[in-house]
Enzyme design. Structure first.
Site, PDB file in Angstrom:
ATOM      1  N   ASN A 210       9.613 -22.029  17.606  1.00  0.00           N
ATOM      2  CA  ASN A 210       9.079 -22.940  18.622  1.00  0.00           C
ATOM      3  C   ASN A 210       9.801 -24.275  18.476  1.00  0.00           C
ATOM      4  OD1 ASN A 210       7.594 -24.562  20.294  1.00  0.00           O
ATOM      5  ND2 ASN A 210       5.663 -24.394  19.162  1.00  0.00           N
ATOM      6  N   TRP A 211      10.789 -24.490  19.348  1.00  0.00           N
ATOM      7  CA  TRP A 211      11.594 -25.724  19.242  1.00  0.00           C
ATOM      8  C   TRP A 211      10.857 -26.932  19.817  1.00  0.00           C
ATOM      9  CZ3 TRP A 211      17.014 -23.570  21.195  1.00  0.00           C
ATOM     10  CH2 TRP A 211      17.505 -22.672  20.232  1.00  0.00           C
ATOM     11  N   LYS A 212       9.696 -26.706  20.392  1.00  0.00           N
ATOM     12  CA  LYS A 212       8.882 -27.784  20.987  1.00  0.00           C
ATOM     13  C   LYS A 212       9.772 -28.651  21.891  1.00  0.00           C
ATOM     14  CE  LYS A 212       5.710 -27.362  17.177  1.00  0.00           C
ATOM     15  NZ  LYS A 212       4.650 -27.929  16.375  1.00  0.00           N
TER      16      LYS A 212
ATOM     17  N   HIS B 142      -0.903 -23.193  23.003  1.00  0.00           N
ATOM     18  CA  HIS B 142      -0.558 -23.888  21.752  1.00  0.00           C
ATOM     19  C   HIS B 142      -1.485 -25.099  21.590  1.00  0.00           C
ATOM     20  CE1 HIS B 142       1.597 -26.209  18.783  1.00  0.00           C
ATOM     21  NE2 HIS B 142       2.218 -25.085  18.440  1.00  0.00           N
TER      22      HIS B 142
ATOM     23  N   GLU C  33      -1.025 -28.020  20.692  1.00  0.00           N
ATOM     24  CA  GLU C  33      -0.543 -29.301  21.237  1.00  0.00           C
ATOM     25  C   GLU C  33      -0.802 -29.368  22.740  1.00  0.00           C
ATOM     26  OE1 GLU C  33       3.353 -28.925  19.547  1.00  0.00           O
ATOM     27  OE2 GLU C  33       2.495 -29.287  17.566  1.00  0.00           O
TER      28      GLU C  33
ATOM     29  N   GLU D 254      -2.944 -20.008  14.193  1.00  0.00           N
ATOM     30  CA  GLU D 254      -2.366 -21.280  13.765  1.00  0.00           C
ATOM     31  C   GLU D 254      -3.486 -22.277  13.469  1.00  0.00           C
ATOM     32  OE1 GLU D 254       1.895 -22.081  15.070  1.00  0.00           O
ATOM     33  OE2 GLU D 254       0.651 -22.630  16.745  1.00  0.00           O
TER      34      GLU D 254
ATOM     35  N   GLY E 188       2.637 -28.651  11.189  1.00  0.00           N
ATOM     36  CA  GLY E 188       3.436 -29.842  10.893  1.00  0.00           C
ATOM     37  C   GLY E 188       2.928 -30.641   9.717  1.00  0.00           C
TER      38      GLY E 188
ATOM     39  N   SER F 163       3.306 -24.814   9.426  1.00  0.00           N
ATOM     40  CA  SER F 163       4.054 -25.224   8.227  1.00  0.00           C
ATOM     41  C   SER F 163       4.720 -24.061   7.497  1.00  0.00           C
ATOM     42  CB  SER F 163       3.149 -26.003   7.264  1.00  0.00           C
ATOM     43  OG  SER F 163       2.825 -27.253   7.811  1.00  0.00           O
TER      44      SER F 163
ATOM     45  N   GLY G 286       7.740 -23.901  13.656  1.00  0.00           N
ATOM     46  CA  GLY G 286       8.178 -25.112  14.344  1.00  0.00           C
ATOM     47  C   GLY G 286       9.315 -25.776  13.579  1.00  0.00           C
ATOM     48  N   GLY G 287       8.971 -26.716  12.712  1.00  0.00           N
ATOM     49  CA  GLY G 287       9.957 -27.557  12.016  1.00  0.00           C
ATOM     50  C   GLY G 287      11.093 -26.789  11.354  1.00  0.00           C
TER      51      GLY G 287
END
Ligand code: PGA
Length: 257
Positions: free
Chosen positions: A9-11, A96, A98, A170, A176, A217, A238-239
């Site tokens: 997930n490159w957001k 998601h 967010e 999640e 994150g 994470s 993600g990160g």
């Protein structure tokens, strides 16, 4: 299901050029290794068509980060699931945390999106998870059951006709954060998701057509631990998906697990 998924997930973290180069590097490096894991990249909306061009013909699969529930109409700014299909997306994140937090996405909206994506034969990656407060108040089970039931309510009004769907557990407090979660909590949530699915759509359908993955994470240190949790067949990242070195390390770990 058994098949493993690694979903990036490159957001909204990369420029168009950065997205293209990352996709190109992943294509080149993936061609050099053997893996049974399905690798999906979810670039931001404006970059989807460029990344689609870069990964065409490779083993990388394309996912979107959001879609609307109608294919066409006067819905300014929204993303048509039919257009996603035309672009070559075979996956799409839905709900998601967010989007739930910043865009007001509700469980009902998630349900409509899931049904629309399934109609387009796009695999929804349904994100569910509790906040830290909900966890501390002992409400995790209630939250997960509610989110999952409503996410599938519209889709399951029709008889299930063989489409695959993914549920990503999640915990919001893990996203994150670099915090730790106990394996037992991940396993208990995966079991709860399975039990809920069995009630919603029968165990036969859930076993065959639903994959449960973990997100929050995930990194090169903890991925193998998550993948060894019973009931977890992949990760939403993600990160750690934002550089080719990190993401390819995850691919190698998943391929060995
Ligand atoms: P993270 O993000 O890996 O950076 O925690 C995961 C996600 O939000 O899907």
């Amino acid at each position: 299901m058994g098949k493993k998924y690694l979903i990036a997930n490159w957001k909204m973290q990369l420029s168009i050029n950065e997205s293209r180069s990352l996709a190109q590097e992943l294509v080149e490096r993936l061609a050099l290794i053997k893996t049974d894991t399905s690798i999906v990249v979810c670039p931001s909306g404006p970059v989807l068509s460029q990344v689609a061009g870069v990964i065409r013909g490779s083993d990388l699969l394309l996912g979107a980060q959001n879609s609307f529930w109608e294919d066409r109409g006067a819905y300014t700014g929204e993303v048509s699931p039919a257009n996603l299909k035309e672009l070559g997306c075979s996956f799409c994140l839905v709900g998601h945390s967010e989007r739930r937090e910043y865009l007001g996405e509700t469980d009902e909206m998630v349900g409509r999106k899931v049904a629309a994506l399934l109609t387009q034969d796009i695999t929804p990656i349904i994100c569910i998870g509790e906040t830290e407060d909900e966890r501390d108040d002992g409400r995790r089970e209630e939250v997960l059951v509610q989110q999952l039931s409503l996410a599938l309510a519209d889709a399951f009004r029709q008889p299930h006709n063989g489409q695959h769907f993914i549920v990503a557990y999640e915990p919001i407090w893990m996203i994150g954060s670099g915090q730790m979660i106990e394996s037992e909590d991940v396993i208990a949530s995966a079991q709860l998701i399975r039990k809920t699915l069995n009630e919603l759509c029968t165990a036969a359908v859930a076993d065959k057509f639903c994959t449960v993955i973990y997100g929050g994470s995930v990194d090169t240190i903890n991925l193998s631990g998550f993948l060894s949790c019973s009931g977890i067949d992949g990760a939403l990242v993600g990160g750690t998906s934002l550089t080719a070195d990190n993401f390819m390390s995850l691919v190698e770990i998943a391929s060995r697990s």
